[in-house]
Design an enzyme around this catalytic site. Structure first.
Site, PDB file in Angstrom:
ATOM      1  N   THR A   1      11.019   3.787  -4.057  1.00 59.67           N
ATOM      2  CA  THR A   1      12.311   4.402  -4.390  1.00 59.67           C
ATOM      3  C   THR A   1      12.975   3.570  -5.481  1.00 59.67           C
ATOM      4  O   THR A   1      13.385   2.426  -5.235  1.00 59.67           O
ATOM      5  CB  THR A   1      13.232   4.455  -3.154  1.00 59.67           C
ATOM      6  OG1 THR A   1      12.562   5.141  -2.096  1.00 59.67           O
ATOM      7  CG2 THR A   1      14.535   5.180  -3.491  1.00 59.67           C
TER       8      THR A   1
ATOM      9  N   LYS B   1      15.435  11.786  -4.566  1.00 62.08           N
ATOM     10  CA  LYS B   1      15.310  10.812  -3.471  1.00 62.08           C
ATOM     11  C   LYS B   1      16.627  10.050  -3.278  1.00 62.08           C
ATOM     12  O   LYS B   1      17.076   9.803  -2.157  1.00 62.08           O
ATOM     13  CB  LYS B   1      14.158   9.853  -3.795  1.00 62.08           C
ATOM     14  CG  LYS B   1      14.029   8.666  -2.873  1.00 62.08           C
ATOM     15  CD  LYS B   1      13.667   9.060  -1.460  1.00 62.08           C
ATOM     16  CE  LYS B   1      13.749   7.849  -0.533  1.00 62.08           C
ATOM     17  NZ  LYS B   1      13.739   8.224   0.873  1.00 62.08           N
TER      18      LYS B   1
ATOM     19  N   LYS C   1      20.279  -0.799  -1.597  1.00 64.48           N
ATOM     20  CA  LYS C   1      19.768  -0.591  -2.968  1.00 64.48           C
ATOM     21  C   LYS C   1      19.844   0.883  -3.345  1.00 64.48           C
ATOM     22  O   LYS C   1      20.258   1.248  -4.451  1.00 64.48           O
ATOM     23  CB  LYS C   1      18.319  -1.114  -3.006  1.00 64.48           C
ATOM     24  CG  LYS C   1      17.502  -0.830  -4.245  1.00 64.48           C
ATOM     25  CD  LYS C   1      16.438   0.254  -4.052  1.00 64.48           C
ATOM     26  CE  LYS C   1      15.475   0.106  -2.930  1.00 64.48           C
ATOM     27  NZ  LYS C   1      14.519   1.194  -2.751  1.00 64.48           N
TER      28      LYS C   1
HETATM   29  N1  LIG Z   1      10.856   1.692   5.130  1.00 64.18           N
HETATM   30  C1  LIG Z   1      11.198   2.965   4.985  1.00 64.18           C
HETATM   31  O1  LIG Z   1      11.574   3.658   5.947  1.00 64.18           O
HETATM   32  C2  LIG Z   1      11.150   3.639   3.648  1.00 64.18           C
HETATM   33  C3  LIG Z   1      11.110   2.918   2.475  1.00 64.18           C
HETATM   34  N2  LIG Z   1      11.072   3.597   1.281  1.00 64.18           N
HETATM   35  C4  LIG Z   1      11.007   2.874   0.019  1.00 64.18           C
HETATM   36  O2  LIG Z   1       9.662   2.424  -0.107  1.00 64.18           O
HETATM   37  C5  LIG Z   1       9.631   1.163  -0.763  1.00 64.18           C
HETATM   38  C6  LIG Z   1       8.941   0.143   0.146  1.00 64.18           C
HETATM   39  O3  LIG Z   1       9.677   0.066   1.347  1.00 64.18           O
HETATM   40  P1  LIG Z   1       9.188  -0.821   2.589  1.00 64.18           P
HETATM   41  O4  LIG Z   1       7.735  -0.727   2.733  1.00 64.18           O
HETATM   42  O5  LIG Z   1      10.067  -0.441   3.711  1.00 64.18           O
HETATM   43  O6  LIG Z   1       9.608  -2.262   2.066  1.00 64.18           O
HETATM   44  P2  LIG Z   1       9.101  -3.719   2.511  1.00 64.18           P
HETATM   45  O7  LIG Z   1      10.243  -4.601   2.216  1.00 64.18           O
HETATM   46  O8  LIG Z   1       8.526  -3.680   3.868  1.00 64.18           O
HETATM   47  O9  LIG Z   1       7.912  -4.003   1.469  1.00 64.18           O
HETATM   48  C7  LIG Z   1       8.190  -4.240   0.121  1.00 64.18           C
HETATM   49  C8  LIG Z   1       6.899  -4.444  -0.642  1.00 64.18           C
HETATM   50  O10 LIG Z   1       7.236  -4.755  -2.014  1.00 64.18           O
HETATM   51  C9  LIG Z   1       6.597  -5.987  -2.353  1.00 64.18           C
HETATM   52  N3  LIG Z   1       7.382  -6.709  -3.348  1.00 64.18           N
HETATM   53  C10 LIG Z   1       8.691  -7.048  -3.298  1.00 64.18           C
HETATM   54  N4  LIG Z   1       9.067  -7.692  -4.429  1.00 64.18           N
HETATM   55  C11 LIG Z   1       7.962  -7.755  -5.205  1.00 64.18           C
HETATM   56  C12 LIG Z   1       7.712  -8.280  -6.489  1.00 64.18           C
HETATM   57  N5  LIG Z   1       8.672  -8.876  -7.221  1.00 64.18           N
HETATM   58  N6  LIG Z   1       6.469  -8.177  -7.002  1.00 64.18           N
HETATM   59  C13 LIG Z   1       5.493  -7.583  -6.273  1.00 64.18           C
HETATM   60  N7  LIG Z   1       5.656  -7.061  -5.058  1.00 64.18           N
HETATM   61  C14 LIG Z   1       6.897  -7.136  -4.523  1.00 64.18           C
HETATM   62  C15 LIG Z   1       6.480  -6.746  -1.049  1.00 64.18           C
HETATM   63  O11 LIG Z   1       5.517  -7.777  -1.181  1.00 64.18           O
HETATM   64  P3  LIG Z   1       5.536  -9.064  -0.200  1.00 64.18           P
HETATM   65  O12 LIG Z   1       4.816  -8.646   1.035  1.00 64.18           O
HETATM   66  O13 LIG Z   1       4.837 -10.124  -0.968  1.00 64.18           O
HETATM   67  O14 LIG Z   1       6.985  -9.398   0.052  1.00 64.18           O
HETATM   68  C16 LIG Z   1       6.051  -5.606  -0.129  1.00 64.18           C
HETATM   69  O15 LIG Z   1       4.706  -5.294  -0.320  1.00 64.18           O
HETATM   70  C17 LIG Z   1      11.086   0.824  -1.100  1.00 64.18           C
HETATM   71  O16 LIG Z   1      11.360   1.274  -2.403  1.00 64.18           O
HETATM   72  C18 LIG Z   1      11.877   1.632  -0.076  1.00 64.18           C
HETATM   73  O17 LIG Z   1      13.178   1.930  -0.522  1.00 64.18           O
HETATM   74  C19 LIG Z   1      11.024   4.964   1.216  1.00 64.18           C
HETATM   75  C20 LIG Z   1      11.052   5.706   2.355  1.00 64.18           C
HETATM   76  C21 LIG Z   1      11.166   5.103   3.663  1.00 64.18           C
HETATM   77  O1  LIG Z   2      14.038   5.786   2.127  1.00 60.69           O
HETATM   78  C1  LIG Z   2      13.961   5.805   3.367  1.00 60.69           C
HETATM   79  C2  LIG Z   2      14.092   7.040   4.081  1.00 60.69           C
HETATM   80  C3  LIG Z   2      14.019   6.881   5.554  1.00 60.69           C
HETATM   81  C4  LIG Z   2      13.949   8.248   6.201  1.00 60.69           C
HETATM   82  O2  LIG Z   2      13.843   9.276   5.505  1.00 60.69           O
HETATM   83  O3  LIG Z   2      13.976   8.270   7.445  1.00 60.69           O
END
Ligand SMILES: NC(=O)C1=CN([C@@H]2O[C@H](COP(=O)(O)OP(=O)(O)OC[C@H]3O[C@@H](n4cnc5c(N)ncnc54)[C@H](OP(=O)(O)O)[C@@H]3O)[C@@H](O)[C@H]2O)C=CC1
Ligand SMILES: O=CCCC(=O)O
Length: 293
Positions: free
Chosen positions: A95, A170, A238
């Site tokens: 996102t 989104k 964010k």
């Molecule tokens: N969780 C949710 O319910 C949802 C999340 N999203 C979106 O999906 C995306 C991921 O979310 P989520 O999995 O929850 O987040 P997490 O915080 O669990 O994971 C983030 C990921 O990004 C990596 N990362 C962060 N900073 C850097 C960097 N500078 N360079 C390289 N890799 C980096 C992390 O690596 P490392 O392991 O090394 O920290 C990790 O793999 C976000 O944009 C979020 O808004 C969308 C829908 C639902």
């Molecule tokens: O970006 C996160 C969305 C979480 C949700 O749709 O439940």
């Protein structure tokens, strides 16, 4: 088919596992490389860098925390741009804002690659169950090629036209979700301070016109003060910030979203950023405590 996967956080891990389960070959990379091991045990290969993954795979998906992570993985040393070329597709499901997505799209297209943004609705459990909603925009040919993989990851995918439309939609969705979470938090607080049962409030909400899966799923845990992270609060804040910037660009007044963003910021300042976004309830409660002191 071999698919690359960059970013094994809460979402990326669940999505990559799903692809493996459905017979895809998956080559993974994560900034903290040790997190790849769990995926290796389930049959994945590891790429040492994003560039190595792109070199190996025709299609690579990214699921990264925020705009700065999404840009870093593409533009930094050993990044995606070093190996992207004719015939390769890059699909960013993180996102981010439309500007970030457009920058990535332009750079990839210049090198002959195809780009699709494809952020998702749905959290950890829908990701595990292949029940996400995918909001794709960009190169239609790449979208068509990715539909079988999207059918594994999600229950529905939309193609929304030019790059930026997926990111914007989104952000609009998550802006509404964040505001609803704040409304629920204030309602639970008000019920409690008025001598009412919070559980009864949830029961009543669930029977009426504003019943929704989020209140049903998060409400009972919020009453118990339990916030295991499915959607980390720092990411919801964010998204509120990026949605408010989109509102600025389009001169849309969004006082409810702005107030909700303040509550998420307050929650982050209280050290709650890594908990689930429902932990904003703690910030709402603490504000009401200081109001009544
Ligand atoms: N969780 C949710 O319910 C949802 C999340 N999203 C979106 O999906 C995306 C991921 O979310 P989520 O999995 O929850 O987040 P997490 O915080 O669990 O994971 C983030 C990921 O990004 C990596 N990362 C962060 N900073 C850097 C960097 N500078 N360079 C390289 N890799 C980096 C992390 O690596 P490392 O392991 O090394 O920290 C990790 O793999 C976000 O944009 C979020 O808004 C969308 C829908 C639902
Ligand atoms: O970006 C996160 C969305 C979480 C949700 O749709 O439940």
């Amino acid at each position: 088919m071999e698919v690359g996967f960059l970013g094994l956080g809460i979402m990326g891990k669940a999505m990559a596992v799903n692809l493996l389960r459905h017979g895809y070959g998956v080559t993974v990379w994560n900034r903290t490389l040790s997190k790849c091991q769990e995926l290796v045990q389930q049959g994945a290969s590891v790429g040492e860098t994003p560039a190595a993954v792109i070199n190996k795979c025709k299609y690579t998906i990214a699921m990264l925390s925020d705009p700065s992570a999404a840009l870093s993985v593409v533009f930094d040393k050993d990044g995606v741009l070093e190996q992207i070329c004719d015939g390769k597709g890059y699909i960013d499901m993180s996102t981010v804002d439309a500007e970030t997505s457009s920058k990535i799209s332009e750079a990839i297209t210049k090198k002959g690659g195809y780009f699709l943004e494809a952020p998702v609705s749905g959290s950890k459990k829908p990701a595990e169950d292949g029940q996400l909603v995918i909001l794709a925009a960009g190169e239609k040919v790449l979208y068509d090629e990715m539909v079988p993989a999207f059918d594994v990851l999600g229950k529905k995918s939309f193609f929304l036209g030019e790059v930026g439309n997926g990111a914007k939609l989104k952000l609009v969705v998550n802006m509404i979700m964040g505001s609803m979470m704040n409304a629920l938090s204030e309602g639970l607080c008000l019920a409690d301070r008025s001598g009412l049962s919070q559980q009864t409030l949830l029961d009543v909400l669930d029977l009426g016109a504003i019943a929704n899966p989020m209140f049903k799923l998060k409400g009972p845990a919020m009453i118990k003060g339990s916030y295991p992270p499915a959607f980390p609060l720092k990411h919801q804040q964010k998204d509120m910030r990026l949605a408010l910037a989109l509102g600025d660009e389009n001169a849309v007044s969004m006082p409810i979203a702005a107030a909700s963003n303040e509550a998420f910021k307050k929650a982050r300042s209280l050290g709650l950023g890594d908990l689930d976004f429902s932990a904003v309830f703690e910030a709402v409660k603490s504000a009401k405590d200081s109001d009544s002191a």
